[in-house]
Design a protein around this motif. Structure first.
Motif, PDB file in Angstrom:
ATOM      1  N   GLU A  68       0.833  -1.207   0.000  1.00  0.00           N
ATOM      2  CA  GLU A  68       0.000   0.000   0.000  1.00  0.00           C
ATOM      3  C   GLU A  68       0.862   1.249   0.000  1.00  0.00           C
ATOM      4  O   GLU A  68       0.601   2.204  -0.730  1.00  0.00           O
ATOM      5  N   GLU A  69       1.895   1.259   0.837  1.00  0.00           N
ATOM      6  CA  GLU A  69       2.807   2.401   0.918  1.00  0.00           C
ATOM      7  C   GLU A  69       3.518   2.615  -0.422  1.00  0.00           C
ATOM      8  O   GLU A  69       3.645   3.735  -0.904  1.00  0.00           O
ATOM      9  N   VAL A  70       3.966   1.531  -1.032  1.00  0.00           N
ATOM     10  CA  VAL A  70       4.653   1.632  -2.324  1.00  0.00           C
ATOM     11  C   VAL A  70       3.689   2.112  -3.406  1.00  0.00           C
ATOM     12  O   VAL A  70       4.059   2.915  -4.267  1.00  0.00           O
ATOM     13  N   LEU A  71       2.446   1.648  -3.367  1.00  0.00           N
ATOM     14  CA  LEU A  71       1.434   2.128  -4.322  1.00  0.00           C
ATOM     15  C   LEU A  71       1.222   3.636  -4.170  1.00  0.00           C
ATOM     16  O   LEU A  71       1.103   4.353  -5.170  1.00  0.00           O
ATOM     17  N   THR A  72       1.199   4.123  -2.941  1.00  0.00           N
ATOM     18  CA  THR A  72       1.036   5.557  -2.685  1.00  0.00           C
ATOM     19  C   THR A  72       2.221   6.337  -3.252  1.00  0.00           C
ATOM     20  O   THR A  72       2.042   7.343  -3.934  1.00  0.00           O
ATOM     21  N   ILE A  73       3.423   5.850  -2.987  1.00  0.00           N
ATOM     22  CA  ILE A  73       4.638   6.510  -3.486  1.00  0.00           C
ATOM     23  C   ILE A  73       4.653   6.527  -5.016  1.00  0.00           C
ATOM     24  O   ILE A  73       4.989   7.531  -5.633  1.00  0.00           O
ATOM     25  N   SER A  74       4.276   5.418  -5.617  1.00  0.00           N
ATOM     26  CA  SER A  74       4.371   5.288  -7.078  1.00  0.00           C
ATOM     27  C   SER A  74       3.227   5.980  -7.814  1.00  0.00           C
ATOM     28  O   SER A  74       3.311   6.176  -9.027  1.00  0.00           O
ATOM     29  N   SER A  75       2.164   6.364  -7.109  1.00  0.00           N
ATOM     30  CA  SER A  75       0.995   6.941  -7.777  1.00  0.00           C
ATOM     31  C   SER A  75       1.307   8.239  -8.519  1.00  0.00           C
ATOM     32  O   SER A  75       0.646   8.571  -9.499  1.00  0.00           O
ATOM     33  N   SER A  76       2.332   8.955  -8.075  1.00  0.00           N
ATOM     34  CA  SER A  76       2.709  10.195  -8.759  1.00  0.00           C
ATOM     35  C   SER A  76       3.764   9.968  -9.835  1.00  0.00           C
ATOM     36  O   SER A  76       4.227  10.914 -10.464  1.00  0.00           O
ATOM     37  N   ASN A  77       4.147   8.724 -10.048  1.00  0.00           N
ATOM     38  CA  ASN A  77       5.189   8.407 -11.013  1.00  0.00           C
ATOM     39  C   ASN A  77       4.596   7.512 -12.108  1.00  0.00           C
ATOM     40  O   ASN A  77       4.400   6.320 -11.901  1.00  0.00           O
ATOM     41  N   LYS A  78       4.344   8.102 -13.247  1.00  0.00           N
ATOM     42  CA  LYS A  78       3.674   7.379 -14.348  1.00  0.00           C
ATOM     43  C   LYS A  78       4.531   6.282 -14.971  1.00  0.00           C
ATOM     44  O   LYS A  78       4.014   5.408 -15.653  1.00  0.00           O
ATOM     45  N   SER A  79       5.856   6.297 -14.731  1.00  0.00           N
ATOM     46  CA  SER A  79       6.714   5.284 -15.349  1.00  0.00           C
ATOM     47  C   SER A  79       6.907   4.053 -14.453  1.00  0.00           C
ATOM     48  O   SER A  79       7.605   3.123 -14.830  1.00  0.00           O
ATOM     49  N   TRP A  80       6.281   4.051 -13.274  1.00  0.00           N
ATOM     50  CA  TRP A  80       6.368   2.903 -12.378  1.00  0.00           C
ATOM     51  C   TRP A  80       5.055   2.134 -12.385  1.00  0.00           C
ATOM     52  O   TRP A  80       3.975   2.710 -12.427  1.00  0.00           O
ATOM     53  N   THR A  81       5.167   0.810 -12.303  1.00  0.00           N
ATOM     54  CA  THR A  81       4.013  -0.072 -12.167  1.00  0.00           C
ATOM     55  C   THR A  81       4.233  -0.925 -10.927  1.00  0.00           C
ATOM     56  O   THR A  81       5.347  -1.412 -10.704  1.00  0.00           O
ATOM     57  N   VAL A  82       3.196  -1.104 -10.126  1.00  0.00           N
ATOM     58  CA  VAL A  82       3.281  -1.974  -8.955  1.00  0.00           C
ATOM     59  C   VAL A  82       2.318  -3.138  -9.172  1.00  0.00           C
ATOM     60  O   VAL A  82       1.151  -2.931  -9.482  1.00  0.00           O
ATOM     61  N   SER A  83       2.827  -4.344  -9.021  1.00  0.00           N
ATOM     62  CA  SER A  83       1.994  -5.540  -9.162  1.00  0.00           C
ATOM     63  C   SER A  83       1.904  -6.225  -7.803  1.00  0.00           C
ATOM     64  O   SER A  83       2.925  -6.551  -7.201  1.00  0.00           O
ATOM     65  N   ASP A  84       0.695  -6.424  -7.317  1.00  0.00           N
ATOM     66  CA  ASP A  84       0.476  -6.991  -5.995  1.00  0.00           C
ATOM     67  C   ASP A  84       0.204  -8.489  -6.072  1.00  0.00           C
ATOM     68  O   ASP A  84      -0.761  -8.916  -6.706  1.00  0.00           O
ATOM     69  N   PHE A  85       1.045  -9.278  -5.415  1.00  0.00           N
ATOM     70  CA  PHE A  85       0.836 -10.728  -5.337  1.00  0.00           C
ATOM     71  C   PHE A  85      -0.416 -11.015  -4.522  1.00  0.00           C
ATOM     72  O   PHE A  85      -0.605 -10.462  -3.437  1.00  0.00           O
ATOM     73  N   GLN A  86      -1.257 -11.901  -5.029  1.00  0.00           N
ATOM     74  CA  GLN A  86      -2.433 -12.386  -4.301  1.00  0.00           C
ATOM     75  C   GLN A  86      -2.490 -13.901  -4.445  1.00  0.00           C
ATOM     76  O   GLN A  86      -2.285 -14.435  -5.537  1.00  0.00           O
ATOM     77  N   TYR A  87      -2.764 -14.587  -3.321  1.00  0.00           N
ATOM     78  CA  TYR A  87      -2.930 -16.041  -3.386  1.00  0.00           C
ATOM     79  C   TYR A  87      -4.059 -16.371  -4.354  1.00  0.00           C
ATOM     80  O   TYR A  87      -5.056 -15.673  -4.430  1.00  0.00           O
ATOM     81  N   GLY A  88      -3.879 -17.446  -5.118  1.00  0.00           N
ATOM     82  CA  GLY A  88      -4.888 -17.874  -6.078  1.00  0.00           C
ATOM     83  C   GLY A  88      -4.739 -17.231  -7.443  1.00  0.00           C
ATOM     84  O   GLY A  88      -5.455 -17.578  -8.376  1.00  0.00           O
ATOM     85  N   GLN A  89      -3.826 -16.268  -7.561  1.00  0.00           N
ATOM     86  CA  GLN A  89      -3.561 -15.632  -8.854  1.00  0.00           C
ATOM     87  C   GLN A  89      -2.111 -15.924  -9.240  1.00  0.00           C
ATOM     88  O   GLN A  89      -1.264 -16.126  -8.376  1.00  0.00           O
ATOM     89  N   ASN A  90      -1.843 -15.930 -10.522  1.00  0.00           N
ATOM     90  CA  ASN A  90      -0.484 -16.192 -10.973  1.00  0.00           C
ATOM     91  C   ASN A  90       0.450 -15.061 -10.562  1.00  0.00           C
ATOM     92  O   ASN A  90       0.112 -13.892 -10.692  1.00  0.00           O
ATOM     93  N   SER A  91       1.600 -15.433 -10.080  1.00  0.00           N
ATOM     94  CA  SER A  91       2.639 -14.477  -9.719  1.00  0.00           C
ATOM     95  C   SER A  91       3.349 -13.996 -10.981  1.00  0.00           C
ATOM     96  O   SER A  91       3.422 -14.720 -11.972  1.00  0.00           O
ATOM     97  N   LEU A  92       3.907 -12.806 -10.928  1.00  0.00           N
ATOM     98  CA  LEU A  92       4.685 -12.299 -12.065  1.00  0.00           C
ATOM     99  C   LEU A  92       6.169 -12.656 -11.963  1.00  0.00           C
ATOM    100  O   LEU A  92       6.958 -12.243 -12.813  1.00  0.00           O
ATOM    101  N   TRP A  93       6.546 -13.428 -10.942  1.00  0.00           N
ATOM    102  CA  TRP A  93       7.950 -13.786 -10.776  1.00  0.00           C
ATOM    103  C   TRP A  93       8.476 -14.593 -11.970  1.00  0.00           C
ATOM    104  O   TRP A  93       9.531 -14.275 -12.522  1.00  0.00           O
ATOM    105  N   GLY A  94       7.765 -15.621 -12.393  1.00  0.00           N
ATOM    106  CA  GLY A  94       8.188 -16.414 -13.551  1.00  0.00           C
ATOM    107  C   GLY A  94       8.264 -15.582 -14.821  1.00  0.00           C
ATOM    108  O   GLY A  94       9.286 -15.601 -15.526  1.00  0.00           O
ATOM    109  N   PRO A  95       7.205 -14.807 -15.146  1.00  0.00           N
ATOM    110  CA  PRO A  95       7.288 -13.931 -16.310  1.00  0.00           C
ATOM    111  C   PRO A  95       8.430 -12.911 -16.211  1.00  0.00           C
ATOM    112  O   PRO A  95       9.064 -12.587 -17.212  1.00  0.00           O
ATOM    113  N   ALA A  96       8.721 -12.442 -14.986  1.00  0.00           N
ATOM    114  CA  ALA A  96       9.823 -11.487 -14.813  1.00  0.00           C
ATOM    115  C   ALA A  96      11.158 -12.138 -15.138  1.00  0.00           C
ATOM    116  O   ALA A  96      12.017 -11.529 -15.795  1.00  0.00           O
ATOM    117  N   LEU A  97      11.348 -13.380 -14.697  1.00  0.00           N
ATOM    118  CA  LEU A  97      12.584 -14.092 -15.023  1.00  0.00           C
ATOM    119  C   LEU A  97      12.730 -14.265 -16.534  1.00  0.00           C
ATOM    120  O   LEU A  97      13.807 -14.027 -17.095  1.00  0.00           O
TER     121      LEU A  97
END
Length: 167
Positions: free
Chosen positions: A103-132
């Protein structure tokens, strides 16, 4: 007699073959830095090192403001909350609720259009594999990992990715 047991990294099964099956298109194409938020870590004596929102704020504030960055988290990010010298578990973190650190990182990044924050949630695919996979396909991308995550570090290294590691 000594018997050596070999494994892929620190108890993981990431291989080039299974990473090639990941969908790297889930990572924004312009990404220059993939930054993984740390998780809370229990020490050998039972005490905890909590990666709290103040620590996250200090670290994330050092990231370049005008660079295309995706910030990821994992199941241990923000899982524990330190209150009055006690540690409590946030049972709802990553279960249909954004944890306090993210939540804190989302608040910080909200004013920065070049940043994206992806939140891990159980039951959803993680972006760790795609990131690798994205890092394998895009050698100039910087992968930044927390030093407490020896498994992520070993997964990256076993694939030939050389991450930047932070404390």
């Amino acid at each position: 007699k000594v018997k050596i047991i070999t494994i892929n990294g620190v108890l993981h099964n990431r291989t080039i073959e299974n990473i090639q099956k990941e969908n790297s298109a889930l990572i924004p194409a312009k990404t220059k830095i993939i930054f993984m938020l740390a998780g809370d870590t229990q020490q050998g004596d039972g005490s905890w090192i909590v990666f709290d929102k103040n620590t996250a704020k200090k670290i994330v504030s050092k990231l370049p403001k005008n660079s295309d960055i995706i910030i990821l988290n994992g199941p241990r990010t923000g899982k524990h909350i330190k209150e009055n010298n006690t540690i409590k578990v946030d049972e709802h973190a990553h279960r249909n609720k954004v944890d306090t650190v993210t939540e804190e990182v989302l608040t910080i990044s909200s004013s920065n259009k070049s940043w994206t924050v992806s939140d891990f949630q159980y039951g959803q695919n993680s972006l760790w594999g795609p990131a690798l996979k994205f890092c394998l396909k895009n050698h100039n991308v910087i992968l930044v990992l927390p030093g407490e995550s020896t498994s992520m570090i070993s997964e990256a290294l076993s694939l030939g990715i050389k991450p930047v590691i932070y404390n």
